[in-house]
Design a protein around this motif. Sequence first.
Motif, short mmCIF file in Angstrom:
data_model
loop_
_atom_site.label_atom_id
_atom_site.label_comp_id
_atom_site.label_asym_id
_atom_site.label_seq_id
_atom_site.Cartn_x
_atom_site.Cartn_y
_atom_site.Cartn_z
N ALA A 30 50.18 39.81 48.22
CA ALA A 30 50.07 39.29 46.95
C ALA A 30 49.12 38.28 47.43
O ALA A 30 48.36 38.09 46.31
N ASN A 31 47.87 38.28 48.03
CA ASN A 31 46.37 37.88 48.27
C ASN A 31 45.51 38.94 48.19
O ASN A 31 45.25 39.86 49.39
N VAL A 32 44.95 38.41 47.05
CA VAL A 32 44.24 39.90 46.68
C VAL A 32 42.65 39.37 47.63
O VAL A 32 42.31 41.11 47.83
N ALA A 33 42.46 38.99 47.89
CA ALA A 33 41.51 38.76 48.93
C ALA A 33 41.76 39.64 50.51
O ALA A 33 40.98 40.55 51.01
N GLN A 34 42.91 39.57 50.45
CA GLN A 34 44.15 39.60 51.63
C GLN A 34 43.12 41.09 52.09
O GLN A 34 43.55 42.29 52.94
N ALA A 35 44.19 42.17 50.62
CA ALA A 35 43.79 43.62 50.08
C ALA A 35 42.13 43.77 50.44
O ALA A 35 42.48 44.88 50.92
N ASN A 36 41.21 42.70 50.19
CA ASN A 36 39.88 43.64 49.95
C ASN A 36 39.61 44.00 51.56
O ASN A 36 39.10 44.32 51.19
N ARG A 37 40.03 42.48 52.30
CA ARG A 37 39.38 42.23 53.29
C ARG A 37 40.39 43.64 54.32
O ARG A 37 39.47 45.11 54.80
N ALA A 166 33.59 44.67 40.40
CA ALA A 166 34.37 44.82 41.45
C ALA A 166 33.33 43.38 42.37
O ALA A 166 32.01 42.66 41.93
N SER A 167 34.45 42.32 42.68
CA SER A 167 34.22 41.16 43.50
C SER A 167 33.82 41.23 45.01
O SER A 167 33.05 40.43 44.68
N CYS A 168 33.72 42.83 45.34
CA CYS A 168 33.43 42.38 46.83
C CYS A 168 33.26 43.74 47.16
O CYS A 168 34.10 44.61 46.34
N CYS A 169 33.08 44.39 48.19
CA CYS A 169 33.00 45.59 48.49
C CYS A 169 35.08 46.26 49.07
O CYS A 169 34.84 47.14 48.40
N GLY A 170 35.79 45.03 49.19
CA GLY A 170 36.61 45.93 48.99
C GLY A 170 37.58 45.98 47.89
O GLY A 170 38.15 47.06 47.31
N ASP A 171 37.08 44.86 46.84
CA ASP A 171 37.57 45.36 45.95
C ASP A 171 36.93 46.44 45.13
O ASP A 171 37.83 47.35 44.46
N PHE A 172 35.65 47.06 45.12
CA PHE A 172 34.55 48.08 45.02
C PHE A 172 35.66 49.93 45.21
O PHE A 172 35.96 50.41 44.71
N LEU A 173 36.25 49.17 46.91
CA LEU A 173 36.71 50.38 47.89
C LEU A 173 37.73 50.68 46.82
O LEU A 173 38.33 51.54 46.67
N GLY A 174 38.56 49.70 46.20
CA GLY A 174 40.18 49.71 45.33
C GLY A 174 39.67 50.31 44.16
O GLY A 174 41.34 51.39 43.46
N LEU A 175 38.99 50.35 43.67
CA LEU A 175 39.32 50.50 42.17
C LEU A 175 38.69 52.65 42.03
O LEU A 175 38.68 53.39 42.81
N VAL A 176 39.54 53.36 41.11
CA VAL A 176 39.90 54.27 40.45
C VAL A 176 38.50 54.66 39.87
O VAL A 176 38.93 54.01 38.39
N PRO A 177 37.56 54.80 39.56
CA PRO A 177 36.50 55.41 38.92
C PRO A 177 36.95 56.13 37.59
O PRO A 177 38.06 57.47 38.01
#
Length: 204
Positions: A30-37, A166-177
């Motif tokens: 539920a916490n997006v920041a947690q998923a990114n970390r 992307a807000s951070c590296c974890g957000d970037f890693l979660g993207l689907v280009p």
Amino acid sequence: MALADAHLAFRKEMLICHLLNQQINDTPPANVAQANRLRESIFLNAYVAVERLLETTFLAYALGEPTLSGVNPVRYLTPKDEQHAYEMIRSSQPFLDWTSPDTVVQRCETYFQNGDPLKSIITSAMDLLRHAKRIRNYLTHRSRESASEFKKTENALLPTPPLAPASCCGDFLGLVPTAGPCKRVQILTYFLNGLSDFGDLIVA
């Protein structure tokens, strides 16, 4: 056989990384920041697993151990054991860098005939390894220089920038280009797959 044991440990670590990423994708926290970390942690664990396997593999070949398929490396040094091999290769350097594919290729050329069995595999995966190193450095240093290098990887893997950066590296890693090297594949999955394949090939 040291090589077989090292490869087994690598495969186990990569499987954990794949499963954790799948879990995040199937049931996002539920916490997006947690998923990114979590994505950042998964990437770093996978990268460290590759570093460890690359070092172990290089030293095994330096000791004359064949690849898992039975190919014997033609080496230019004859150390008495793994520690001796490490010290010979390290020489006067403070440490051995396994993160730079260009540096490792040069090391292969110095200690093995034609640089193989490692050089050709590293060369073929050069783009993947360079991008992975940039992400690793950005995650671990967060310096101005590492941010600048990370931007190169962002631009290469996201040739069509998303509407919301992307807000951070974890957000970037979660993207689907939608285009580029990992078109329609999540960026973290792209790296996990690529690093897994690379690890399998260097010992094969």
